[in-house]
Design a protein around this motif. Sequence first.
Motif, short mmCIF file in Angstrom:
data_model
loop_
_atom_site.label_atom_id
_atom_site.label_comp_id
_atom_site.label_asym_id
_atom_site.label_seq_id
_atom_site.Cartn_x
_atom_site.Cartn_y
_atom_site.Cartn_z
N ARG A 142 0.84 -1.20 0.00
CA ARG A 142 0.00 0.00 0.00
C ARG A 142 0.88 1.25 0.00
N SER A 143 0.26 2.41 -0.19
CA SER A 143 1.04 3.64 -0.38
C SER A 143 1.69 4.09 0.93
N ALA A 144 2.71 4.93 0.79
CA ALA A 144 3.38 5.49 1.97
C ALA A 144 2.38 6.28 2.81
N LEU A 145 1.48 7.01 2.15
CA LEU A 145 0.49 7.78 2.91
C LEU A 145 -0.43 6.85 3.69
N MET A 146 -0.83 5.74 3.08
CA MET A 146 -1.68 4.76 3.79
C MET A 146 -0.98 4.27 5.06
N LEU A 147 0.31 3.98 4.93
CA LEU A 147 1.08 3.50 6.09
C LEU A 147 1.10 4.56 7.19
N GLN A 148 1.27 5.82 6.77
CA GLN A 148 1.31 6.91 7.75
C GLN A 148 -0.05 7.09 8.42
N LEU A 149 -1.11 6.97 7.64
CA LEU A 149 -2.46 7.12 8.20
C LEU A 149 -2.77 6.00 9.19
N GLU A 150 -2.40 4.78 8.82
CA GLU A 150 -2.64 3.63 9.70
C GLU A 150 -1.90 3.77 11.03
N ALA A 151 -0.61 4.12 10.92
CA ALA A 151 0.19 4.27 12.14
C ALA A 151 -0.36 5.42 12.99
N SER A 152 -0.81 6.47 12.33
CA SER A 152 -1.36 7.63 13.04
C SER A 152 -2.62 7.26 13.80
N LEU A 153 -3.52 6.53 13.14
CA LEU A 153 -4.75 6.12 13.83
C LEU A 153 -4.43 5.27 15.04
N SER A 154 -3.43 4.42 14.89
CA SER A 154 -3.02 3.55 15.98
C SER A 154 -2.47 4.38 17.15
N ALA A 155 -1.67 5.38 16.85
CA ALA A 155 -1.09 6.24 17.90
C ALA A 155 -2.18 7.08 18.58
N ILE A 156 -3.10 7.58 17.79
CA ILE A 156 -4.19 8.42 18.34
C ILE A 156 -5.07 7.58 19.26
N GLU A 157 -5.37 6.34 18.84
CA GLU A 157 -6.16 5.44 19.66
C GLU A 157 -5.41 5.06 20.94
N ASP A 158 -4.11 4.83 20.80
CA ASP A 158 -3.27 4.48 21.95
C ASP A 158 -3.35 5.58 23.02
N ALA A 159 -3.46 6.84 22.57
CA ALA A 159 -3.54 7.97 23.50
C ALA A 159 -4.95 8.12 24.08
N GLY A 160 -5.91 7.39 23.50
CA GLY A 160 -7.30 7.56 23.95
C GLY A 160 -7.95 8.79 23.34
N LEU A 161 -7.44 9.21 22.19
CA LEU A 161 -7.98 10.38 21.50
C LEU A 161 -8.67 9.96 20.20
N ILE B 189 0.28 19.02 13.19
CA ILE B 189 0.82 17.87 12.45
C ILE B 189 2.20 18.24 11.91
N ILE B 190 3.17 17.37 12.15
CA ILE B 190 4.50 17.53 11.54
C ILE B 190 4.81 16.23 10.80
N PRO B 191 4.49 16.16 9.50
CA PRO B 191 4.73 14.92 8.75
C PRO B 191 6.23 14.69 8.57
N LEU B 192 6.64 13.43 8.68
CA LEU B 192 8.06 13.07 8.59
C LEU B 192 8.28 12.13 7.43
N SER B 193 8.36 12.69 6.26
CA SER B 193 8.43 11.80 5.11
C SER B 193 9.21 12.46 4.00
N ALA B 194 10.20 13.26 4.37
CA ALA B 194 11.03 13.93 3.36
C ALA B 194 10.17 14.68 2.35
N GLY B 195 9.08 15.26 2.84
CA GLY B 195 8.31 16.15 1.98
C GLY B 195 7.25 15.49 1.11
N THR B 196 7.02 14.19 1.26
CA THR B 196 6.03 13.57 0.39
C THR B 196 4.61 13.70 0.94
#
Lengths: 381, 381
Positions: free
Chosen positions: B21-40, B48-55
């Motif tokens: 899947r796309s790099a953005l998909m991976l970032q979105l998935e990991a983000s949802l996981s982190a947000i849920e982990d925080a209970g948010l 938001i500070i995206p870390l993907s060399a500008g992509t």
Amino acid sequence: MAHAVAVSGVGETEYSRSSGRSALMLQLEASLSAIEDAGLTPKDIDGIIPLSAGTSIAEDFIANFGIPDLRFSAIIPMGGASTVAALQCAAAAISFGICKHVLLPAGRNGYSGARMAARITDQPHRRLIAEFETPIGAITAAQLYAPMARRHMEMFGTTSRQFAEIAVATRAHALLNERAMMKKEITVEDHQSSRLIADPFRLLDCCLESDGGAAIVVSAADRAKDLRKHPILVTGIAEGHPDSPSTITQRTDITTLGVAKAAVRAFAMAGITHDEIDVAQIYDCFTYIVLCQLEDLGFCKKGEGGPFVESGAIRLGGKLPVNTHGGLLSQAHIGGMNHVIELVRQLRREAGAAQVKDAATGLVTGFGDLGDGAVAIMQRA
Amino acid sequence: MAHAVAVSGVGETEYSRSSGRSALMLQLEASLSAIEDAGLTPKDIDGIIPLSAGTSIAEDFIANFGIPDLRFSAIIPMGGASTVAALQCAAAAISFGICKHVLLPAGRNGYSGARMAARITDQPHRRLIAEFETPIGAITAAQLYAPMARRHMEMFGTTSRQFAEIAVATRAHALLNERAMMKKEITVEDHQSSRLIADPFRLLDCCLESDGGAAIVVSAADRAKDLRKHPILVTGIAEGHPDSPSTITQRTDITTLGVAKAAVRAFAMAGITHDEIDVAQIYDCFTYIVLCQLEDLGFCKKGEGGPFVESGAIRLGGKLPVNTHGGLLSQAHIGGMNHVIELVRQLRREAGAAQVKDAATGLVTGFGDLGDGAVAIMQRA
């Protein structure tokens, strides 16, 4: 906390259609000028936020200036909102205690080199537009923003002659500014007879594309007070993004920009009312974008931007002088850094023939391609 | 002021050589996981500070998550130092009062998609290298950093077997981590017989290239204490850049990295000593870069990194367990975000078989292509 930050130095190169040197050279020249204006040397700089859509990075300035101890660097990819949003980022870095003096360098060969329209697909912030708007034929900025302006006309009865008033007022201000590229007076009739670019935008609704560099130094206020020039405090600062999805045609309300959200926060932070704003530098890639922001900023109600500008309010001597330097429409397009510089000059009382008498409080905005906005309120210390 | 910020959530996708899947998909998935982990929920995110060399840009997350009121966005173009430097930027934005919850999403298809070596010229931070190092044949990261390692060997008598110890210790840690890509134990002899990539680097000196996403949520500490997980305070944070000029071959001292400057500031901000660090996650694109940073961080003197690692200090049970997840060398290369996540897990006491007993204080670093460095010190609240 917001009052802890000031603009301490400003600098510009000449603005032209052919600089004859690289974009980085322009940025370095403008930066040296801003650093000198502040009474500093490059070695004092400990933060850098380059504003060039990713073509320059902090290391370019370390390498060329010999900066020994940089402590903060970032890039703000918000199109035309980047400059004012970067000011927010610099304020945060200074307030957190990371930096004392942050350099914000801008500059490009926007006419002789990489013109905006030609770069449409190489910037990440264009990608969302590319997915939704480009397939229906919208490629250049004029095409992308035309539907917003047309929608405003349909909803509120806004007219092309009202757009014209913004172009005419801005050109009148440019004629007072020796740094402005456009030297010829224009009338509403000139606007009305200028050629159609993307309906409803005519040629004179569109900003320039320019070569040039412009930079500022943002400092901790307790340092700025001991520097060369009168410090200009940043008392309110915020950025705002439109609701999801961010593309133009898919947004629920295309006649409201992110600047609306930013304005509420910036005014609250500064603790002032709209009546206290003596002068405003409003991002003007197109005439309509100024009209829309006047509403979003709260200077008039939504839909009343047309009558507001038609009243003469935005002219020097009017209720709210706007873009007293000539703006992107008639001075030059340096990503809005020239707007920040003009606000600082007004509040320092260095604005020459365009000086707003006793200017003490002012506002500057940025507008980005996806509807992003940023607002800074500055006050003479 | 530094104690006002905490990591409240962490999230990862699986790490692989082919995500599908796309790099953005991976970032979105990991983000949802982190947000849920925080209970948010995503609507709570206001920076938001995206870390993907500008992509990726903030608008990608607004559009996909429906974030209604984003107040801060930036990109930190510091290569492998970007993740920890972004944490500093997030801390500043929170402390200045702009944001309550800042998302830092990382992720790429580093193996199946855009491999590092293939992207060498498309990133602005590579340009300075391209001017000085590329013409003499240095194109890949291994070639660029090899002269630094060789110089260290010449100056201080550092050996390849000492580099090997870092690879072996890191692999041993990876074997305790079900998320690590490398599953086979290695010995110093395996390292010594692995093929030469760029002298003195052998295959087992080099990190992985991986597909995957990883993200964290950084929150105001007074908010984080009411969230789902035990908050991990960011008590010291700084970035540092090497002296001008920034390229590898033109630097006066190529055996000292920007992390040396950052470390002094981060320790001073946290107000702790090196003895108080229970666990360290040190950016490990190459074995040597870990050894050099151990010196630059102050865990041993310059030139003594070899004997320090040979003593077993960096192994679990040693004086300073390093890269307890397996690092870039043996877990996966997610730009160092996986290092930040592992530090948070250690301090939460969620690190499973690799848990450092009673870990209360830890450190994580980043290292960027031009020698940039960043250091964060975190403490269990």
